[in-house]
Design a protein around this motif. Structure first.
Motif, PDB file in Angstrom:
ATOM      1  N   GLU A  19       0.643  -1.127   0.022  1.00 13.78           N
ATOM      2  CA  GLU A  19      -0.165   0.219  -0.121  1.00 13.78           C
ATOM      3  C   GLU A  19       0.993   1.311  -0.445  1.00 13.78           C
ATOM      4  O   GLU A  19       0.927   2.259  -0.410  1.00 13.78           O
ATOM      5  CB  GLU A  19      -1.393  -0.023   1.109  1.00 13.78           C
ATOM      6  N   VAL A  20       2.067   1.074   0.967  1.00 12.26           N
ATOM      7  CA  VAL A  20       2.790   2.709   0.696  1.00 12.26           C
ATOM      8  C   VAL A  20       3.827   2.513  -0.202  1.00 12.26           C
ATOM      9  O   VAL A  20       3.439   3.704  -0.997  1.00 12.26           O
ATOM     10  CB  VAL A  20       4.250   2.445   1.825  1.00 12.26           C
ATOM     11  N   GLY A  21       3.917   1.253  -0.840  1.00  9.55           N
ATOM     12  CA  GLY A  21       5.020   1.203  -2.011  1.00  9.55           C
ATOM     13  C   GLY A  21       3.882   2.507  -3.198  1.00  9.55           C
ATOM     14  O   GLY A  21       4.542   2.597  -3.941  1.00  9.55           O
ATOM     15  N   GLY A  22       2.424   2.205  -4.062  1.00 10.13           N
ATOM     16  CA  GLY A  22       1.413   1.758  -4.635  1.00 10.13           C
ATOM     17  C   GLY A  22       1.141   3.466  -3.992  1.00 10.13           C
ATOM     18  O   GLY A  22       1.403   4.445  -5.073  1.00 10.13           O
ATOM     19  N   LEU A  58       3.426   6.053  -2.808  1.00 15.11           N
ATOM     20  CA  LEU A  58       4.683   6.374  -2.894  1.00 15.11           C
ATOM     21  C   LEU A  58       4.959   6.198  -4.652  1.00 15.11           C
ATOM     22  O   LEU A  58       4.979   7.435  -5.623  1.00 15.11           O
ATOM     23  CB  LEU A  58       5.567   5.823  -2.785  1.00 15.11           C
ATOM     24  N   LYS A  59       4.450   5.081  -5.809  1.00 19.74           N
ATOM     25  CA  LYS A  59       4.404   5.286  -7.465  1.00 19.74           C
ATOM     26  C   LYS A  59       3.643   6.406  -7.480  1.00 19.74           C
ATOM     27  O   LYS A  59       3.608   6.842  -8.678  1.00 19.74           O
ATOM     28  CB  LYS A  59       4.563   3.959  -7.955  1.00 19.74           C
ATOM     29  N   GLY A  74       4.119   9.519  -9.765  1.00 18.50           N
ATOM     30  CA  GLY A  74       3.399   9.854 -11.316  1.00 18.50           C
ATOM     31  C   GLY A  74       2.968  10.877 -11.783  1.00 18.50           C
ATOM     32  O   GLY A  74       2.342  11.502 -12.045  1.00 18.50           O
ATOM     33  N   LYS A  75       1.790  11.364 -10.466  1.00 20.45           N
ATOM     34  CA  LYS A  75       1.315  12.800 -10.358  1.00 20.45           C
ATOM     35  C   LYS A  75       2.384  13.747 -10.684  1.00 20.45           C
ATOM     36  O   LYS A  75       1.846  14.434 -11.221  1.00 20.45           O
ATOM     37  CB  LYS A  75       0.646  12.949  -9.242  1.00 20.45           C
ATOM     38  N   VAL A  76       3.412  13.816  -9.634  1.00 14.20           N
ATOM     39  CA  VAL A  76       4.364  14.862  -9.511  1.00 14.20           C
ATOM     40  C   VAL A  76       5.759  15.434 -10.803  1.00 14.20           C
ATOM     41  O   VAL A  76       5.908  16.056 -11.525  1.00 14.20           O
ATOM     42  CB  VAL A  76       5.755  14.463  -8.551  1.00 14.20           C
ATOM     43  N   LEU A  77       5.581  13.406 -11.820  1.00 14.48           N
ATOM     44  CA  LEU A  77       6.334  13.661 -13.221  1.00 14.48           C
ATOM     45  C   LEU A  77       5.211  13.812 -14.122  1.00 14.48           C
ATOM     46  O   LEU A  77       5.900  13.740 -15.260  1.00 14.48           O
ATOM     47  CB  LEU A  77       6.639  12.336 -13.226  1.00 14.48           C
ATOM     48  N   GLY A  78       3.961  13.514 -13.674  1.00 17.86           N
ATOM     49  CA  GLY A  78       2.939  13.920 -14.858  1.00 17.86           C
ATOM     50  C   GLY A  78       2.749  12.882 -15.629  1.00 17.86           C
ATOM     51  O   GLY A  78       1.956  12.500 -16.396  1.00 17.86           O
ATOM     52  N   ASN A  79       3.291  11.706 -15.378  1.00 14.83           N
ATOM     53  CA  ASN A  79       2.878   9.811 -15.719  1.00 14.83           C
ATOM     54  C   ASN A  79       1.910   9.533 -15.780  1.00 14.83           C
ATOM     55  O   ASN A  79       1.706   8.899 -14.278  1.00 14.83           O
ATOM     56  CB  ASN A  79       3.928   9.768 -15.982  1.00 14.83           C
ATOM     57  N   GLU A 125      -0.737   3.063 -11.634  1.00 14.16           N
ATOM     58  CA  GLU A 125       0.146   2.082 -11.454  1.00 14.16           C
ATOM     59  C   GLU A 125       0.214   1.780 -10.293  1.00 14.16           C
ATOM     60  O   GLU A 125       0.222   1.070  -9.346  1.00 14.16           O
ATOM     61  CB  GLU A 125       1.453   1.049 -12.270  1.00 14.16           C
ATOM     62  N   GLY A 126       0.259   3.120  -9.702  1.00 17.94           N
ATOM     63  CA  GLY A 126       0.522   3.410  -7.797  1.00 17.94           C
ATOM     64  C   GLY A 126      -0.916   3.341  -7.682  1.00 17.94           C
ATOM     65  O   GLY A 126      -0.379   2.403  -6.617  1.00 17.94           O
ATOM     66  N   LYS A 127      -1.729   3.355  -7.855  1.00 15.90           N
ATOM     67  CA  LYS A 127      -2.665   3.331  -7.456  1.00 15.90           C
ATOM     68  C   LYS A 127      -2.946   2.002  -7.215  1.00 15.90           C
ATOM     69  O   LYS A 127      -4.063   1.045  -6.098  1.00 15.90           O
ATOM     70  CB  LYS A 127      -4.041   4.275  -8.211  1.00 15.90           C
ATOM     71  N   ALA A 128      -3.318   1.541  -8.350  1.00 12.83           N
ATOM     72  CA  ALA A 128      -3.576  -0.288  -8.275  1.00 12.83           C
ATOM     73  C   ALA A 128      -2.572  -1.043  -6.833  1.00 12.83           C
ATOM     74  O   ALA A 128      -3.001  -1.828  -6.714  1.00 12.83           O
ATOM     75  CB  ALA A 128      -3.856  -0.635  -9.616  1.00 12.83           C
ATOM     76  N   LYS A 129      -1.383  -0.890  -6.825  1.00 14.09           N
ATOM     77  CA  LYS A 129      -0.468  -0.880  -6.097  1.00 14.09           C
ATOM     78  C   LYS A 129      -1.405  -1.337  -4.913  1.00 14.09           C
ATOM     79  O   LYS A 129      -1.083  -1.444  -3.966  1.00 14.09           O
ATOM     80  CB  LYS A 129       0.774  -0.870  -6.559  1.00 14.09           C
ATOM     81  N   GLU A 130      -1.443   0.516  -4.545  1.00  6.81           N
ATOM     82  CA  GLU A 130      -2.543   0.677  -3.105  1.00  6.81           C
ATOM     83  C   GLU A 130      -3.097   0.112  -2.822  1.00  6.81           C
ATOM     84  O   GLU A 130      -3.709  -0.471  -1.954  1.00  6.81           O
ATOM     85  CB  GLU A 130      -2.475   2.286  -3.374  1.00  6.81           C
ATOM     86  N   LEU A 131      -3.984  -0.093  -4.274  1.00  3.62           N
ATOM     87  CA  LEU A 131      -5.006  -0.807  -3.711  1.00  3.62           C
ATOM     88  C   LEU A 131      -5.269  -2.461  -3.404  1.00  3.62           C
ATOM     89  O   LEU A 131      -5.967  -2.985  -2.525  1.00  3.62           O
ATOM     90  CB  LEU A 131      -6.446  -1.182  -4.567  1.00  3.62           C
ATOM     91  N   GLY A 132      -4.268  -3.071  -3.830  1.00  2.00           N
ATOM     92  CA  GLY A 132      -3.988  -4.497  -3.773  1.00  2.00           C
ATOM     93  C   GLY A 132      -3.990  -4.443  -2.752  1.00  2.00           C
ATOM     94  O   GLY A 132      -3.482  -5.533  -1.614  1.00  2.00           O
ATOM     95  N   GLY A 133      -2.718  -3.878  -1.911  1.00  2.00           N
ATOM     96  CA  GLY A 133      -1.941  -3.862  -0.876  1.00  2.00           C
ATOM     97  C   GLY A 133      -3.174  -3.742   0.111  1.00  2.00           C
ATOM     98  O   GLY A 133      -2.900  -4.471   1.396  1.00  2.00           O
TER      99      GLY A 133
END
Length: 102
Positions: free
Chosen positions: A14-17, A19-20, A24-29, A35-43
Motif C-alpha cells: 500500500e505504501v509503495g503504491g 509513493l508510486k 506519477g503525479k509529480v512527473l505527470g506520468n 499503477e501506483g493506485k492499483a498497487k495501493e488498492l492491492g495492498g
C-alpha cells in the motif's frame, strides 16, 4: 504465509503504491500514477483479507470458549468454566483488533 506477515506485506505494498502514485503525479506520468493506485488498492485488499481470516479465527475461538464455559457450568467444573471464559474473551479481542477499516 501467516496473517500477520500478510498484513505487513499488504501495508508495504500500500505504501509503495502511494509513493508510486505520488511520483506519477509529480512527473505527470498517468501510467505510473495508475499503477501506483492499483498497487495501493492491492495492498489494502491483502490487509483486509488477513483481517477477515483473523476475525474468523476469533469467532471460532469465542464459540469454542462459550461451549467450554457452559459445559463446565453444567458439570460444575470451575476450572473448565474459567478456561472457557478466557478463550471466549481472547476470541472477542482477536475480532476487535481485526475490525474492518472504514
Amino acid at each position: 504465509m501467516n496473517n500477520k506477515s500478510q498484513k505487513s506485506e499488504g501495508k508495504a505494498e500500500e505504501v509503495g503504491g502511494k509513493l508510486k502514485n505520488l511520483a506519477g503525479k509529480v512527473l505527470g506520468n498517468e501510467r505510473m500514477e495508475a499503477e501506483g493506485k492499483a498497487k495501493e488498492l492491492g495492498g489494502k485488499g491483502k490487509q483486509e483479507a488477513a483481517k477477515a481470516a483473523e476475525r474468523s479465527k476469533g469467532k471460532t475461538e469465542e464459540l469454542v470458549g462459550k461451549v467450554k464455559n457452559r459445559v463446565g457450568a453444567v458439570i460444575d467444573n470451575e476450572k473448565m468454566q474459567a478456561e472457557g471464559k478466557a478463550k471466549e474473551l481472547k476470541g472477542q479481542a482477536r475480532q476487535k483488533i481485526n475490525q474492518r477499516s472504514v
